[in-house]
Design a protein around this motif. Structure first.
Motif, PDB file in Angstrom:
ATOM      1  N   ALA A  94      -5.492   8.643  -2.641  1.00  0.00           N
ATOM      2  CA  ALA A  94      -4.312   9.304  -2.070  1.00  0.00           C
ATOM      3  C   ALA A  94      -3.144   9.352  -3.048  1.00  0.00           C
ATOM      4  O   ALA A  94      -2.259  10.205  -2.910  1.00  0.00           O
ATOM      5  CB  ALA A  94      -3.877   8.586  -0.793  1.00  0.00           C
ATOM      6  N   GLU A  95      -3.136   8.484  -4.029  1.00  0.00           N
ATOM      7  CA  GLU A  95      -2.020   8.452  -4.969  1.00  0.00           C
ATOM      8  C   GLU A  95      -1.993   9.690  -5.834  1.00  0.00           C
ATOM      9  O   GLU A  95      -3.005  10.111  -6.378  1.00  0.00           O
ATOM     10  CB  GLU A  95      -2.120   7.214  -5.893  1.00  0.00           C
ATOM     11  CG  GLU A  95      -1.796   5.910  -5.188  1.00  0.00           C
ATOM     12  CD  GLU A  95      -0.345   5.821  -4.784  1.00  0.00           C
ATOM     13  OE1 GLU A  95       0.529   6.135  -5.595  1.00  0.00           O
ATOM     14  OE2 GLU A  95      -0.100   5.435  -3.637  1.00  0.00           O
ATOM     15  N   GLU A  96      -0.827  10.293  -5.952  1.00  0.00           N
ATOM     16  CA  GLU A  96      -0.628  11.442  -6.835  1.00  0.00           C
ATOM     17  C   GLU A  96      -0.445  10.893  -8.255  1.00  0.00           C
ATOM     18  O   GLU A  96       0.200   9.868  -8.439  1.00  0.00           O
ATOM     19  CB  GLU A  96       0.639  12.203  -6.428  1.00  0.00           C
ATOM     20  CG  GLU A  96       0.562  12.826  -5.068  1.00  0.00           C
ATOM     21  CD  GLU A  96      -0.124  14.181  -5.087  1.00  0.00           C
ATOM     22  OE1 GLU A  96      -0.127  14.827  -6.143  1.00  0.00           O
ATOM     23  OE2 GLU A  96      -0.642  14.574  -4.050  1.00  0.00           O
ATOM     24  N   PRO A  97      -0.983  11.593  -9.253  1.00  0.00           N
ATOM     25  CA  PRO A  97      -0.718  11.142 -10.633  1.00  0.00           C
ATOM     26  C   PRO A  97       0.783  11.171 -10.920  1.00  0.00           C
ATOM     27  O   PRO A  97       1.484  12.077 -10.449  1.00  0.00           O
ATOM     28  CB  PRO A  97      -1.449  12.170 -11.495  1.00  0.00           C
ATOM     29  CG  PRO A  97      -2.325  12.950 -10.581  1.00  0.00           C
ATOM     30  CD  PRO A  97      -1.804  12.758  -9.174  1.00  0.00           C
ATOM     31  N   ALA A  98       1.236  10.191 -11.655  1.00  0.00           N
ATOM     32  CA  ALA A  98       2.661  10.103 -11.987  1.00  0.00           C
ATOM     33  C   ALA A  98       3.066  11.290 -12.848  1.00  0.00           C
ATOM     34  O   ALA A  98       2.322  11.720 -13.722  1.00  0.00           O
ATOM     35  CB  ALA A  98       2.956   8.792 -12.712  1.00  0.00           C
ATOM     36  N   GLN A 113     -14.370  -8.104   6.580  1.00  0.00           N
ATOM     37  CA  GLN A 113     -13.003  -8.139   6.050  1.00  0.00           C
ATOM     38  C   GLN A 113     -12.951  -7.632   4.610  1.00  0.00           C
ATOM     39  O   GLN A 113     -12.075  -6.837   4.260  1.00  0.00           O
ATOM     40  CB  GLN A 113     -12.461  -9.570   6.126  1.00  0.00           C
ATOM     41  CG  GLN A 113     -11.001  -9.676   5.776  1.00  0.00           C
ATOM     42  CD  GLN A 113     -10.483 -11.102   5.949  1.00  0.00           C
ATOM     43  OE1 GLN A 113     -11.250 -12.033   6.157  1.00  0.00           O
ATOM     44  NE2 GLN A 113      -9.184 -11.255   5.848  1.00  0.00           N
ATOM     45  N   ALA A 114     -13.885  -8.043   3.775  1.00  0.00           N
ATOM     46  CA  ALA A 114     -13.909  -7.598   2.379  1.00  0.00           C
ATOM     47  C   ALA A 114     -14.208  -6.101   2.299  1.00  0.00           C
ATOM     48  O   ALA A 114     -13.615  -5.389   1.482  1.00  0.00           O
ATOM     49  CB  ALA A 114     -14.945  -8.394   1.588  1.00  0.00           C
ATOM     50  N   ALA A 115     -15.114  -5.623   3.146  1.00  0.00           N
ATOM     51  CA  ALA A 115     -15.441  -4.191   3.160  1.00  0.00           C
ATOM     52  C   ALA A 115     -14.222  -3.369   3.555  1.00  0.00           C
ATOM     53  O   ALA A 115     -13.926  -2.341   2.931  1.00  0.00           O
ATOM     54  CB  ALA A 115     -16.608  -3.926   4.105  1.00  0.00           C
ATOM     55  N   ALA A 116     -13.496  -3.817   4.576  1.00  0.00           N
ATOM     56  CA  ALA A 116     -12.297  -3.098   5.013  1.00  0.00           C
ATOM     57  C   ALA A 116     -11.236  -3.095   3.921  1.00  0.00           C
ATOM     58  O   ALA A 116     -10.580  -2.066   3.685  1.00  0.00           O
ATOM     59  CB  ALA A 116     -11.751  -3.725   6.295  1.00  0.00           C
ATOM     60  N   ALA A 117     -11.072  -4.215   3.213  1.00  0.00           N
ATOM     61  CA  ALA A 117     -10.083  -4.295   2.131  1.00  0.00           C
ATOM     62  C   ALA A 117     -10.456  -3.343   0.994  1.00  0.00           C
ATOM     63  O   ALA A 117      -9.593  -2.657   0.436  1.00  0.00           O
ATOM     64  CB  ALA A 117      -9.981  -5.725   1.616  1.00  0.00           C
ATOM     65  N   LEU A 118     -11.737  -3.288   0.647  1.00  0.00           N
ATOM     66  CA  LEU A 118     -12.178  -2.382  -0.413  1.00  0.00           C
ATOM     67  C   LEU A 118     -11.929  -0.930  -0.023  1.00  0.00           C
ATOM     68  O   LEU A 118     -11.417  -0.141  -0.822  1.00  0.00           O
ATOM     69  CB  LEU A 118     -13.663  -2.604  -0.720  1.00  0.00           C
ATOM     70  CG  LEU A 118     -14.270  -1.648  -1.746  1.00  0.00           C
ATOM     71  CD1 LEU A 118     -13.565  -1.751  -3.095  1.00  0.00           C
ATOM     72  CD2 LEU A 118     -15.760  -1.907  -1.890  1.00  0.00           C
ATOM     73  N   LEU A 119     -12.256  -0.572   1.197  1.00  0.00           N
ATOM     74  CA  LEU A 119     -12.040   0.808   1.649  1.00  0.00           C
ATOM     75  C   LEU A 119     -10.556   1.168   1.634  1.00  0.00           C
ATOM     76  O   LEU A 119     -10.188   2.271   1.226  1.00  0.00           O
ATOM     77  CB  LEU A 119     -12.634   1.015   3.039  1.00  0.00           C
ATOM     78  CG  LEU A 119     -14.161   1.050   3.095  1.00  0.00           C
ATOM     79  CD1 LEU A 119     -14.635   1.107   4.536  1.00  0.00           C
ATOM     80  CD2 LEU A 119     -14.707   2.204   2.286  1.00  0.00           C
ATOM     81  N   ARG A 120      -9.701   0.248   2.071  1.00  0.00           N
ATOM     82  CA  ARG A 120      -8.250   0.514   2.033  1.00  0.00           C
ATOM     83  C   ARG A 120      -7.792   0.747   0.590  1.00  0.00           C
ATOM     84  O   ARG A 120      -7.028   1.670   0.314  1.00  0.00           O
ATOM     85  CB  ARG A 120      -7.466  -0.645   2.651  1.00  0.00           C
ATOM     86  CG  ARG A 120      -7.370  -0.605   4.153  1.00  0.00           C
ATOM     87  CD  ARG A 120      -6.345  -1.614   4.686  1.00  0.00           C
ATOM     88  NE  ARG A 120      -6.568  -2.979   4.219  1.00  0.00           N
ATOM     89  CZ  ARG A 120      -7.403  -3.856   4.785  1.00  0.00           C
ATOM     90  NH1 ARG A 120      -8.102  -3.506   5.856  1.00  0.00           N
ATOM     91  NH2 ARG A 120      -7.527  -5.066   4.309  1.00  0.00           N
ATOM     92  N   ALA A 121      -8.267  -0.095  -0.332  1.00  0.00           N
ATOM     93  CA  ALA A 121      -7.874   0.031  -1.732  1.00  0.00           C
ATOM     94  C   ALA A 121      -8.365   1.360  -2.317  1.00  0.00           C
ATOM     95  O   ALA A 121      -7.621   2.050  -3.025  1.00  0.00           O
ATOM     96  CB  ALA A 121      -8.416  -1.142  -2.544  1.00  0.00           C
ATOM     97  N   ARG A 127      -9.029   4.148  -0.682  1.00  0.00           N
ATOM     98  CA  ARG A 127      -8.258   5.243  -0.079  1.00  0.00           C
ATOM     99  C   ARG A 127      -6.883   5.351  -0.713  1.00  0.00           C
ATOM    100  O   ARG A 127      -6.372   6.452  -0.930  1.00  0.00           O
ATOM    101  CB  ARG A 127      -8.155   5.058   1.431  1.00  0.00           C
ATOM    102  CG  ARG A 127      -9.455   5.367   2.137  1.00  0.00           C
ATOM    103  CD  ARG A 127      -9.326   5.281   3.657  1.00  0.00           C
ATOM    104  NE  ARG A 127     -10.623   5.484   4.264  1.00  0.00           N
ATOM    105  CZ  ARG A 127     -11.300   4.562   4.939  1.00  0.00           C
ATOM    106  NH1 ARG A 127     -10.786   3.364   5.136  1.00  0.00           N
ATOM    107  NH2 ARG A 127     -12.481   4.832   5.441  1.00  0.00           N
ATOM    108  N   LEU A 128      -6.277   4.225  -1.010  1.00  0.00           N
ATOM    109  CA  LEU A 128      -4.973   4.226  -1.665  1.00  0.00           C
ATOM    110  C   LEU A 128      -5.079   4.860  -3.044  1.00  0.00           C
ATOM    111  O   LEU A 128      -4.237   5.680  -3.423  1.00  0.00           O
ATOM    112  CB  LEU A 128      -4.440   2.794  -1.775  1.00  0.00           C
ATOM    113  CG  LEU A 128      -3.091   2.630  -2.472  1.00  0.00           C
ATOM    114  CD1 LEU A 128      -1.996   3.325  -1.675  1.00  0.00           C
ATOM    115  CD2 LEU A 128      -2.771   1.169  -2.654  1.00  0.00           C
TER     116      LEU A 128
END
Length: 102
Positions: free
Chosen positions: A96-100, A82-90, A92-93
């Motif tokens: 994927a985020e474009e600089p403001a 669960q912790a590994a999946a949460a870290l990977l999601r974070a 990836r986010l």
């Protein structure tokens, strides 16, 4: 990126990588010299170069992906699933985020 699309132009690859056309041409030249990519003229627009992976490039990509997965498993080993999946999601986010816009 080249494995995902069969008809990606050199200019489009440069744009996606965020590099100028001269840098992209040098990157493709180097890869082409070593065999993992090939450059062809577009049949629809002779001014346009299509860049694609060769069979050797696909093999190289498969090996690199296997090495990435193994490294990821070693890196995440101290975490429960669960912790590994949460870290990977974070992560990836964040990627994927474009600089403001300023």
């Amino acid at each position: 990126m080249l494995a995902d699309e069969e008809t990606l132009s050199q200019a489009e690859a440069a744009r996606r990588l965020g590099v100028d056309r001269t840098t992209a041409a040098a990157l493709v030249d180097g890869l082409e010299d070593h065999g993992p990519v090939e450059r062809r003229r577009s049949p629809r627009d002779r001014r346009r170069n299509i860049v694609r992976l060769t069979d050797a490039g696909l093999v190289c990509l498969e090996r690199a992906e296997a090495a990435r997965r193994a490294a990821e498993r070693r890196f995440l080993a101290p975490l429960d699933e669960q912790a590994a999946a949460a870290l990977l999601r974070a992560l990836r986010l964040l990627v994927a985020e474009e600089p403001a816009a300023k």
